[in-house]
Motif scaffolding. Sequence first.
Motif, PDB file in Angstrom:
ATOM      1  N   GLU A   1       7.842  -8.323 -17.361  1.00  0.00           N
ATOM      2  CA  GLU A   1       7.469  -6.967 -17.762  1.00  0.00           C
ATOM      3  C   GLU A   1       6.221  -6.502 -17.022  1.00  0.00           C
ATOM      4  OE1 GLU A   1       7.723  -3.342 -19.315  1.00  0.00           O
ATOM      5  OE2 GLU A   1       9.233  -4.939 -19.464  1.00  0.00           O
ATOM      6  N   SER A   2       5.261  -7.399 -16.848  1.00  0.00           N
ATOM      7  CA  SER A   2       4.041  -7.028 -16.116  1.00  0.00           C
ATOM      8  C   SER A   2       4.341  -6.720 -14.659  1.00  0.00           C
ATOM      9  CB  SER A   2       3.005  -8.150 -16.223  1.00  0.00           C
ATOM     10  OG  SER A   2       3.406  -9.308 -15.505  1.00  0.00           O
TER      11      SER A   2
ATOM     12  N   GLN B   1       7.251 -11.713 -20.710  1.00  0.00           N
ATOM     13  CA  GLN B   1       5.977 -11.009 -20.556  1.00  0.00           C
ATOM     14  C   GLN B   1       5.582 -10.892 -19.086  1.00  0.00           C
ATOM     15  OE1 GLN B   1       3.522 -13.489 -23.075  1.00  0.00           O
ATOM     16  NE2 GLN B   1       3.846 -12.177 -24.861  1.00  0.00           N
ATOM     17  N   LYS B   2       5.793 -11.952 -18.324  1.00  0.00           N
ATOM     18  CA  LYS B   2       5.450 -11.924 -16.905  1.00  0.00           C
ATOM     19  C   LYS B   2       6.331 -10.932 -16.156  1.00  0.00           C
ATOM     20  CE  LYS B   2       3.456 -13.207 -13.102  1.00  0.00           C
ATOM     21  NZ  LYS B   2       2.042 -12.843 -12.829  1.00  0.00           N
TER      22      LYS B   2
ATOM     23  N   GLN C   1       5.909  -3.273 -14.454  1.00  0.00           N
ATOM     24  CA  GLN C   1       4.942  -2.213 -14.702  1.00  0.00           C
ATOM     25  C   GLN C   1       4.116  -1.883 -13.464  1.00  0.00           C
ATOM     26  OE1 GLN C   1       2.609  -3.283 -18.127  1.00  0.00           O
ATOM     27  NE2 GLN C   1       4.270  -2.888 -19.582  1.00  0.00           N
ATOM     28  N   ILE C   2       3.942  -2.845 -12.582  1.00  0.00           N
ATOM     29  CA  ILE C   2       3.176  -2.575 -11.360  1.00  0.00           C
ATOM     30  C   ILE C   2       4.080  -2.142 -10.211  1.00  0.00           C
ATOM     31  CG2 ILE C   2       1.339  -4.166 -12.010  1.00  0.00           C
ATOM     32  CD1 ILE C   2       2.478  -6.205 -10.065  1.00  0.00           C
TER      33      ILE C   2
END
Length: 233
Positions: A106-107, A103-104, A110-111
């Motif tokens: 992927e975040s 999850q980290k 995304q940025i």
Amino acid sequence: MCNKALGPGSAAESATVLAFGSLFTAPYKGSESHIDIHEAPNDPIVQTLIKKIEFLPFVPEIINAGKKFALQTIKGPFLCAQLRLLDGQFKNHHKATFLGLKQKIESLRQIGQKQIHVFVMTDLPMANWTGSYLGNLAKDSDAFKLFVIREEDDLVQETAKEVMAAGHGLKLGSVSQSSAGIDKRHYPQSLTDVLLYIEEVVCSCASLGFVGTAGSTIAESIELMRKHDICSG
């Protein structure tokens, strides 16, 4: 102990509450802090001291080694992943352990983070990464660059020698300062401990964030170091 013993009018006298001198607190070696128990409930100095007790930093040799690895080997913003996978309650929960890291990452993607540098702190040997999420990250070298520290690395070996030479032995076991070097056959726990502490410091320097294993005391230690900004300066 009744409450009166800690309140006004208590007959208790001044007491030693801290005695410093370990791998964590070597700069204070030989010193002691005394407070008057009469003043403990209200004295702002005592209240500040009690808050400070939760965090006792590593000795400079350990901190410097961790910062050196972050600055000279990783050389840029990075994420730390502390993944405890092999022992106790953690060995049957690999998917849950990897979920937070996924999850980290992927975040970050995304940025717009391109190649993500990840420092991996894990008890899973690299030879066993194949088929795991770590193995997938390691194969995708365009998107990820993974970093690890091993006991045999010069950084760990030299730091352990510096720690012993400086007389910080309480967290390393009874290792003689007169030893010509560090031989893992004789002191199997020494390098393991030094490696662990250096890794914790590296994780405290991770500017892209920290992902730790839920329930791990090591993760709690790293979070505490990050809270106190041990990597600054």
